[in-house]
Design an enzyme around this catalytic site. Structure first.
Site, mmCIF file in Angstrom:
data_model
loop_
_atom_site.group_PDB
_atom_site.id
_atom_site.type_symbol
_atom_site.label_atom_id
_atom_site.label_comp_id
_atom_site.label_asym_id
_atom_site.label_seq_id
_atom_site.Cartn_x
_atom_site.Cartn_y
_atom_site.Cartn_z
ATOM 1 N N GLU B 104 0.993 -1.375 0.067
ATOM 2 C CA GLU B 104 -0.071 -0.023 -0.194
ATOM 3 C C GLU B 104 0.822 1.179 -0.160
ATOM 4 O O GLU B 104 1.954 1.516 0.642
ATOM 5 C CB GLU B 104 -1.106 0.026 1.104
ATOM 6 C CG GLU B 104 -1.639 1.247 1.520
ATOM 7 C CD GLU B 104 -2.539 1.887 0.576
ATOM 8 O OE1 GLU B 104 -3.415 1.243 0.060
ATOM 9 O OE2 GLU B 104 -2.353 3.084 0.331
ATOM 10 N N ASP B 154 -5.854 -3.661 -6.296
ATOM 11 C CA ASP B 154 -6.897 -3.207 -5.659
ATOM 12 C C ASP B 154 -6.657 -1.615 -5.674
ATOM 13 O O ASP B 154 -6.450 -1.308 -4.647
ATOM 14 C CB ASP B 154 -7.279 -3.661 -4.294
ATOM 15 C CG ASP B 154 -8.384 -3.034 -3.889
ATOM 16 O OD1 ASP B 154 -9.101 -2.404 -4.606
ATOM 17 O OD2 ASP B 154 -8.826 -3.404 -2.526
ATOM 18 N N SER B 155 -6.829 -0.968 -6.881
ATOM 19 C CA SER B 155 -5.966 0.399 -7.033
ATOM 20 C C SER B 155 -7.307 1.533 -6.982
ATOM 21 O O SER B 155 -8.625 1.016 -7.069
ATOM 22 C CB SER B 155 -5.473 0.810 -8.199
ATOM 23 O OG SER B 155 -6.230 0.628 -9.289
#
Lengths: 388, 283
Positions: B104, B154-155
């Site tokens: 992240e 998961d952008s």
């Protein structure tokens, strides 16, 4: 132009005491922001242009206190750079309440604007349209049309805007690129002496949009009438309601379901800011009294160079007048605030007040000579504000 | 602000009443908000766009995690790029995987999600199988020597910090981190309103996989109908795993879901005609 400058000589004891105590408290030079005047201006323009959404031109004076005040009034914001958007974001103002009006943008600028949440963009050429193609599902586009005014002090239709007869071709090109142009915008110029050019531009855009709408399946519905609402630099008591009356007439002819926008900057903020500068030295040269001030054209008076504005000046003492020059603090000879004016004799430490100093003043100041900026003072709320 | 207006499109927008503002912060990378809405529970927004809501996040997270994981059937190592809210991690950890690396870019998103969206990660950030890396996803896949069975990107949307996760270089670098028989899945926007995104991903991702395509699920607050997920693997048969096999894996896992089930899994690869037409324009 010097002849147009208004010089006020003398002040009431209360007025004088007030300025002197502000300098005692904060030092000099100062820019005094009176939010109640900004509110008055905003309300007066809202009343003069009913049904038009006002987007404050942040460039006129990109200051957080000013933006906050306008935010509270429910204004929108006209932005032209990432820096301006950053300032609004810090103040938690949604991009939804802004329009991005710079006709020429880098790709990164478009992306920054979309991240910020500004989705309305202004273009004036096919080349600029093409830059928006990757974002076509997200953006709303206004096509800026050029209507030049010989009466505006600052001509804003020379550098930007397509010719009115180019509009159909650009709209056609947009369709080919999968882009929708939602309306037209224009900027007849800054500090207009009357609304004739606005009226002409409104009528012309009305005709163009109606013609194109009668043929097209995706109607244009937005008209951005830009700015040009004048500040009262001659202190003659400008009535914005009267100034806008011909515009109201032209706007009343537009269809009810059109979205009308304006981008006022100068009119709103100019009178809400007053400058104080101090005489730091004097000399008599060739029979003219020279006074050297601690603020000048590289600072708060930069608008005299960039904006062609001549702010009303006030000296607080009275007495026999002599030919005088007010010079700024830098070593450059261009740094002259006013010349060819008649002033009573002043002493070092005397104050010179600049009125109508809110628009394109601090906004265009430079770092020249590494002189400190005039300090921005947010004046406390006065109880005397008129109720509209 | 008493209402949140989404800033995705110029001529339409969805608006949410803010019943309680829990958090608002401009981080180095993005402008983040978390608030409560009566209908949706807690809502997280980034740069004026809804990222996740407690009410409907299950559709997104279940479909992005369980479709590749059940299709694979025996994934041991999973890489999540982004996903700071923790919802993806929660769903992935329901599987008997041995290791999850989550990359992240913004520690603040993780910290804030743990505090204000605890139901998303549901303790996932304390799971010993997790290795959390605060880094740029692109840098990670370019430099990492680790291999994974599943990579989930998961952008955020392609405008902003997630931009690089939609580039051909990213797909190529991520592909190198995939084990044989591995699957990569990425979020790909809502094609009804963002058809260009679908086409762009197709052009950039397909060259790097023997089988590349899309599957769909409607996430209510990503309004505009179906959201598309891109899918890439060098094992084309993984797209058409026998429904019976999926059923056995699903039942055997003991995982409970609210959107995903084996029938939905198979059906989600059927694309509406407007998406097929849009993709055909590329060729």
């Amino acid at each position: 132009m010097a002849a147009l400058r208004r010089i006020l000589i003398g002040a009431t004891p209360e007025e004088r005491a007030r300025y002197e105590s502000l300098v005692e408290q904060h030092g000099s030079p100062l820019l005094l922001f009176d939010p109640s005047i900004l509110r008055q201006q905003y309300r007066a323009l809202t009343k003069a242009l009913p049904g038009i959404d006002l987007y404050y031109a942040v460039k006129a004076h990109p200051n957080e206190d000013i933006i906050r005040e306008l935010d509270a009034l429910g204004a929108g914001f006209d932005v032209a750079s990432a820096g301006e958007m950053d300032m609004l974001m810090e103040l938690k103002i949604s991009g939804r309440r802004t329009i991005h009006t710079h006709p020429i943008k880098k790709d990164q600028e478009i992306r920054d604007a979309l991240r910020f949440g500004a989705t309305t963009f202004v273009v004036d050429s096919i080349d600029e349209l093409q830059k928006l193609t990757p974002y076509r599902s997200r953006v709303g586009i206004l096509l800026r049309v050029s209507f030049r005014s010989d009466q505006a002090v600052v001509d804003l239709s020379r550098k930007f805007g397509c010719e009115p007869d180019q509009v159909p071709a650009i709209i056609h090109a947009a369709k080919g690129l999968g882009l929708h142009i939602k309306g037209l915008s224009f900027h007849v110029g800054s500090q207009c002496s009357n609304a004739d050019k606005h009226v002409e531009a409104i009528r012309h855009c009305h005709r163009i949009m109606q013609q194109l709408n009668s043929r097209g399946s995706s109607p244009m519905s937005s008209l951005d009438i830009g700015g040009g609402f004048p500040a009262d630099y001659t202190l003659e008591g400008l009535d914005i309601g009267v100034f806008c009356a011909p515009m109201r007439e032209a706007l009343a002819e537009l269809p009810d379901d059109w979205h009308l926008l304006a981008e006022p900057g100068r009119y709103l903020i100019a009178p809400a800011v007053t400058s104080i500068t101090t005489v730091t030295g004097k000399s008599m040269r060739h029979g003219i009294a020279w006074y050297y001030l601690d603020d000048g054209v590289y600072g708060s008076f930069s608008g005299q160079i960039f904006d062609h504005a001549y702010y009303p000046l006030q000296v607080l003492t009275e007495g026999p007048c002599q030919r005088s020059i007010l010079a700024g603090p830098t070593c450059d000879s261009i740094d002259i605030v006013a010349e060819g004016i008649e002033l009573p004799e002043m002493e070092t430490g005397d104050l010179v007040i600049g009125h109508q100093m809110g628009a394109y003043t601090a906004a265009t100041k430079t770092r020249f000579n590494s002189l400190p900026d005039a300090q921005f003072i947010h004046l406390p709320e006065s109880s005397a504000e008129e109720n509209y | 602000m008493k209402h949140f207006k989404e800033t995705l499109y110029d001529s339409i927008c969805q608006e949410f009443r803010i019943d309680k503002l829990y958090f608002e912060h401009k981080t180095d990378f993005q402008h983040l908000m978390i608030f409560h809405n009566a209908q949706l529970g807690r809502v997280m927004t980034l740069d004026g766009v809804v990222q996740t809501t407690e009410a409907d996040e299950f559709v997104y997270h279940e479909m992005m995690a369980h479709v590749p994981l059940f299709a694979h059937g025996s994934a041991k190592r999973v890489l999540i790029i982004g996903g700071g809210d923790g919802g993806m991690l929660r769903e992935v950890l329901k599987h008997p995987v041995e290791h999850v690396t989550q990359v992240e870019i913004d520690q603040a998103v993780v910290d804030m999600a743990k505090e204000y969206l605890p139901n998303h990660s549901a303790g996932g950030y304390d799971d010993p199988r997790l290795h959390l890396v605060i880094a740029d996803g692109m840098d990670f896949v370019r430099e990492s020597r680790e291999q994974f069975d599943i990579i989930i990107s998961d952008s955020t949307d392609p405008i902003g910090p997630g931009e690089i996760l939609f580039t051909e270089n990213f797909y190529a670098a991520a592909k190198r981190c995939l084990n044989q028989g591995g699957i990569m899945a990425t979020q790909n926007g809502v094609p009804f309103f963002q058809p260009d995104e679908l086409r762009t991903t197709w052009k950039r991702m397909a060259p790097h996989f023997k089988a590349m395509g899309f599957y769909c699920a409607p996430v209510p607050t990503y309004y505009g109908g179906f959201m598309a997920f891109a899918w890439g693997t060098d094992t084309p048969s993984l797209r058409d795993v026998d429904p019976q096999v999926l059923q056995e894996r699903y039942a055997g896992s003991g995982i409970t879901t609210r959107y995903y089930n084996p029938a939905i899994h198979s059906a989600s690869f059927a694309l509406p005609q407007y998406m097929i037409d849009s993709l055909n324009e590329v060729n």
